[in-house]
Motif scaffolding. Structure first.
Motif, PDB file in Angstrom:
ATOM      1  N   GLU A  56      -5.660  10.722  -3.480  1.00  0.00           N
ATOM      2  CA  GLU A  56      -7.069  11.499  -4.121  1.00  0.00           C
ATOM      3  C   GLU A  56      -8.120  10.164  -3.874  1.00  0.00           C
ATOM      4  OE1 GLU A  56      -8.963  12.868  -8.347  1.00  0.00           O
ATOM      5  OE2 GLU A  56      -6.903  12.592  -8.264  1.00  0.00           O
ATOM      6  N   GLY A  57      -8.015   9.110  -4.195  1.00  0.00           N
ATOM      7  CA  GLY A  57      -9.021   8.074  -4.012  1.00  0.00           C
ATOM      8  C   GLY A  57      -9.649   8.006  -2.546  1.00  0.00           C
ATOM      9  N   LEU A  58      -8.538   7.798  -1.674  1.00  0.00           N
ATOM     10  CA  LEU A  58      -8.694   7.972  -0.103  1.00  0.00           C
ATOM     11  C   LEU A  58      -9.765   9.080   0.029  1.00  0.00           C
ATOM     12  CD1 LEU A  58      -5.506   6.742   1.172  1.00  0.00           C
ATOM     13  CD2 LEU A  58      -7.422   5.384   1.294  1.00  0.00           C
ATOM     14  N   HIS A  59      -9.277  10.295  -0.620  1.00  0.00           N
ATOM     15  CA  HIS A  59     -10.093  11.532   0.097  1.00  0.00           C
ATOM     16  C   HIS A  59     -11.266  11.550  -0.375  1.00  0.00           C
ATOM     17  CE1 HIS A  59     -10.689  15.950   0.792  1.00  0.00           C
ATOM     18  NE2 HIS A  59     -11.092  15.833  -0.376  1.00  0.00           N
ATOM     19  N   ARG A  60     -11.512  10.989  -1.651  1.00  0.00           N
ATOM     20  CA  ARG A  60     -12.956  10.997  -2.385  1.00  0.00           C
ATOM     21  C   ARG A  60     -13.896   9.969  -1.426  1.00  0.00           C
ATOM     22  NH1 ARG A  60     -11.250   9.985  -7.404  1.00  0.00           N
ATOM     23  NH2 ARG A  60     -11.242   7.795  -7.315  1.00  0.00           N
ATOM     24  N   LEU A  61     -13.198   9.038  -0.771  1.00  0.00           N
ATOM     25  CA  LEU A  61     -14.137   8.167  -0.115  1.00  0.00           C
ATOM     26  C   LEU A  61     -14.201   8.542   1.395  1.00  0.00           C
ATOM     27  CD1 LEU A  61     -13.184   4.847  -1.913  1.00  0.00           C
ATOM     28  CD2 LEU A  61     -15.188   6.117  -2.218  1.00  0.00           C
ATOM     29  N   GLY A  62     -13.408   9.651   1.596  1.00  0.00           N
ATOM     30  CA  GLY A  62     -13.580   9.869   3.117  1.00  0.00           C
ATOM     31  C   GLY A  62     -12.661   8.735   3.973  1.00  0.00           C
ATOM     32  N   LEU A  63     -11.752   8.064   3.457  1.00  0.00           N
ATOM     33  CA  LEU A  63     -10.936   7.316   4.154  1.00  0.00           C
ATOM     34  C   LEU A  63      -9.647   7.921   4.274  1.00  0.00           C
ATOM     35  CD1 LEU A  63     -11.739   4.064   1.813  1.00  0.00           C
ATOM     36  CD2 LEU A  63     -12.512   4.616   4.192  1.00  0.00           C
ATOM     37  N   THR A  64      -8.773   7.111   5.311  1.00  0.00           N
ATOM     38  CA  THR A  64      -7.354   7.389   5.527  1.00  0.00           C
ATOM     39  C   THR A  64      -6.630   6.219   5.391  1.00  0.00           C
ATOM     40  OG1 THR A  64      -7.556   6.705   7.966  1.00  0.00           O
ATOM     41  CG2 THR A  64      -8.246   8.943   7.664  1.00  0.00           C
ATOM     42  N   ALA A  65      -5.250   6.453   5.240  1.00  0.00           N
ATOM     43  CA  ALA A  65      -4.471   5.502   5.066  1.00  0.00           C
ATOM     44  C   ALA A  65      -4.489   4.168   6.144  1.00  0.00           C
ATOM     45  CB  ALA A  65      -2.944   5.909   5.113  1.00  0.00           C
ATOM     46  N   GLY A  66      -5.011   4.746   7.408  1.00  0.00           N
ATOM     47  CA  GLY A  66      -5.210   3.454   8.451  1.00  0.00           C
ATOM     48  C   GLY A  66      -6.204   2.760   7.998  1.00  0.00           C
ATOM     49  N   ASP A  67      -7.295   3.057   7.316  1.00  0.00           N
ATOM     50  CA  ASP A  67      -8.279   2.190   6.921  1.00  0.00           C
ATOM     51  C   ASP A  67      -7.798   0.963   5.939  1.00  0.00           C
ATOM     52  OD1 ASP A  67     -10.303   3.657   8.217  1.00  0.00           O
ATOM     53  OD2 ASP A  67     -10.243   5.283   6.601  1.00  0.00           O
TER      54      ASP A  67
ATOM     55  N   PHE B 189       1.009  -1.368  -0.027  1.00  0.00           N
ATOM     56  CA  PHE B 189      -0.093  -0.048   0.052  1.00  0.00           C
ATOM     57  C   PHE B 189       1.117   1.273  -0.007  1.00  0.00           C
ATOM     58  CE2 PHE B 189      -3.174   3.203   1.522  1.00  0.00           C
ATOM     59  CZ  PHE B 189      -4.124   2.985   0.612  1.00  0.00           C
ATOM     60  N   LEU B 190       0.568   2.301  -0.850  1.00  0.00           N
ATOM     61  CA  LEU B 190       1.230   3.360  -1.164  1.00  0.00           C
ATOM     62  C   LEU B 190       0.474   4.614  -0.814  1.00  0.00           C
ATOM     63  CD1 LEU B 190       3.128   2.214  -4.449  1.00  0.00           C
ATOM     64  CD2 LEU B 190       4.182   2.332  -2.079  1.00  0.00           C
ATOM     65  N   PRO B 191       0.414   5.072   0.338  1.00  0.00           N
ATOM     66  CA  PRO B 191      -0.709   6.122   0.641  1.00  0.00           C
ATOM     67  C   PRO B 191      -0.094   7.410   0.085  1.00  0.00           C
ATOM     68  CG  PRO B 191       0.612   5.541   2.584  1.00  0.00           C
ATOM     69  CD  PRO B 191       0.957   4.349   1.585  1.00  0.00           C
ATOM     70  N   SER B 192       1.161   7.555  -0.289  1.00  0.00           N
ATOM     71  CA  SER B 192       1.731   8.797  -0.934  1.00  0.00           C
ATOM     72  C   SER B 192       1.465   9.036  -2.343  1.00  0.00           C
ATOM     73  CB  SER B 192       3.165   9.076  -0.303  1.00  0.00           C
ATOM     74  OG  SER B 192       4.039   7.789  -0.832  1.00  0.00           O
ATOM     75  N   ASP B 193       0.894   7.904  -2.873  1.00  0.00           N
ATOM     76  CA  ASP B 193       1.004   7.909  -4.406  1.00  0.00           C
ATOM     77  C   ASP B 193      -0.188   8.844  -4.647  1.00  0.00           C
ATOM     78  OD1 ASP B 193      -0.741   7.018  -6.871  1.00  0.00           O
ATOM     79  OD2 ASP B 193       1.268   6.215  -7.291  1.00  0.00           O
ATOM     80  N   PRO B 194      -0.197   9.970  -5.454  1.00  0.00           N
ATOM     81  CA  PRO B 194      -1.153  11.049  -5.550  1.00  0.00           C
ATOM     82  C   PRO B 194      -2.344  10.426  -6.021  1.00  0.00           C
ATOM     83  CG  PRO B 194       0.895  11.819  -6.653  1.00  0.00           C
ATOM     84  CD  PRO B 194       1.224  10.304  -6.237  1.00  0.00           C
ATOM     85  N   ALA B 195      -2.477   9.382  -7.064  1.00  0.00           N
ATOM     86  CA  ALA B 195      -3.751   8.909  -7.375  1.00  0.00           C
ATOM     87  C   ALA B 195      -4.682   7.917  -6.247  1.00  0.00           C
ATOM     88  CB  ALA B 195      -3.632   8.065  -8.575  1.00  0.00           C
TER      89      ALA B 195
END
Length: 466
Positions: free
Chosen positions: A432-443, A423-429
């Motif tokens: 953006e996908g996490l933000h769109r769904l209201g998620l965080t890297a911890g999810d 899992f690469l939470p720093s990848d821009p895409a």
């Protein structure tokens, strides 16, 4: 392996998802099939189940001519397993036993031949020699059906040590002779040109894979559109050129090989590149347990994790950051300066002119210091990135080299070694996908062991249509 009763239930349902996971043998006919074979359902007492085609062959069964179990997709189990059996299977598929024998395979894995035989027999029902023999038979069948080469040349190209061994194996596996297996004469094909069908478990979002590869393509080395991918290959016995295209229920694979002995290795690398042995429905079943991710997974079915054809090349690309235009410019320079020029003929692709530089050339080059350091470690044998490598050990060793941070090493794990849980939470895409769904890297912890696939769904554009 499923229990025998569960496996028989799968056989009754003709569920194609289980093709390649196990094989069904019928004692009254002496034939083994894939679970989805349309032949009449045999009685339960006449059925035996095996974890590999090699195990069925060792038990005295021959391959069904109707469902062709030797062409089934590989078991998705190897997408998860990174133990000795998983690494051994990748090496056997790459043709190592044909090149170095069982002793060479055991040495690569750090086991004795006896230990390795015992481990593979326990997991797959057959030892390394039997597994390699089954692969040779499948390679020989491909060459018989797709080329006009004499049978004697095909025997040695497929890895057999003698014509007699070739004939005996074809009779045992397919219940016929090489001449009968070849069938009617075909149109003359140029030497080294092969057209194959690469099977997979649907669904498969091939345009998304090709688009991913196109965005990172290095001119001269590869070219891609949303409907085609072509690149050069550096194989154990010589160079190759592959063109991959969608073709309905399979992937069309056109290969030009300098040496036909590289067929098995080329096919394995192409399958890994497109992640064709995954089971997308199993992965989707797991990911959709998260209600916030379920809609994204449903909108982008069949997403696969893009692999790579060469781990060393992938490591160089990670060092120079192929994700950026500047990194790709440096890679273009390396390919043009130190790459191997493809012969013309037999390779006829205007957009692909070079093979990736060999590590020996980069080790003595005046290229970027991190690239030189990696190439020197590989040529000196202090670092190993072959199919036998252990993911965790490779990660530790790569992090000691200059120019490789944790994110770059994670990309290598995911693409070069097929790690399904990166899992690469720093990848821009992905961010953006996490933000769109209201998620965080911890999810993302909820998505284990399929976080690599979750990233592919998260990074898909909103307008994506598979």
């Amino acid at each position: 392996m499923l229990t025998d009763e569960d496996a028989y239930a799968v056989l009754r349902s003709r569920d194609g998802r289980f093709d390649g996971r196990f094989f069904v043998a019928v004692v009254t006919t002496g034939i083994f099939c894939r679970p989805s074979c349309p032949a009449a359902l045999p009685k339960r007492e006449n059925v035996r189940f095996y974890p590999s085609s090699a195990a069925a062959l060792e038990a005295g069964f021959r391959a069904c001519k109707r469902c062709r179990p030797d062409t089934a997709p590989g078991s998705p189990e190897w997408n998860v397993r990174a133990d000795v059996a998983g690494r051994a299977m990748r090496l056997i598929a790459d043709g190592l036993v044909d090149r170095e024998g069982v002793a060479g395979l055991a040495s690569r894995l750090g086991y004795s031949e006896r230990q390795l035989h015992r481990q593979l027999t326990a997991d797959l029902g057959a030892g390394p020699q039997a597994l390699a023999r089954a692969q040779r038979a499948a390679t020989a069948r491909t060459l018989l059906e797709t080329t006009d080469l004499p049978a004697s040349e095909i025997a040695f190209a497929a890895g057999f040590s003698s014509i007699r061994q070739f004939n005996d194996t074809v009779r045992k596996v397919y219940g016929t002779t090489p001449t009968a297996l070849r069938g009617a004469p075909s149109a003359r094909r140029p030497p080294g040109a092969l057209r194959l069908r690469l099977t997979y478990r649907p669904p498969l979002d091939l345009p998304a894979l090709f688009s991913y590869l196109a965005a990172r393509a290095i001119p001269g080395l590869e070219e891609a559109t949303a409907h085609c991918y072509r690149r050069s290959l550096t194989l154990p016995h010589g160079l190759g050129l592959v063109t991959l295209r969608p073709a309905g229920t399979y992937v069309s694979c056109e290969l030009h090989l300098a040496d036909l002995r590289d067929l098995a290795a080329a096919v394995r690398r192409c399958r890994h590149l497109l992640d064709l042995d995954a089971d997308p429905r199993d992965i989707a079943d797991h990911l959709t347990r998260d209600p916030l991710l379920a809609a994204v997974v449903a909108r982008t079915p069949g997403r696969r994790v893009p692999g790579h054809v060469d781990a060393a090349e992938m490591a160089i690309r990670a060092i120079l950051n192929e994700e950026t235009p500047a990194g790709r410019s440096l890679l273009v320079h390396l390919v043009r300066t130190y790459g191997t020029l493809l012969p013309h003929p037999p390779f006829h692709a205007a957009g692909v002119t070079h093979a990736f530089p060999r590590m020996e050339a980069l080790a003595s080059s005046d290229g970027p210091a991190p690239v030189t350091a990696l190439a020197r470690a590989l040529t000196a044998g202090t670092l190993h990135l072959g199919p036998e490598a252990d993911r965790d050990q490779v990660e530790r060793e790569l992090l000691t080299l200059p120019g490789l941070d944790a994110e770059a090493v994670a990309r290598i794990r995911m693409r070069a070694f097929g790690d399904p849980d990166v899992f690469l939470p720093s990848d821009p895409a992905v961010r953006e996908g996490l933000h769109r769904l209201g998620l965080t890297a911890g999810d993302a912890r909820r998505w284990r062991p399929w976080r690599s696939y979750a990233m592919q769904h998260l990074s898909a554009p909103l307008t994506h249509t598979p």
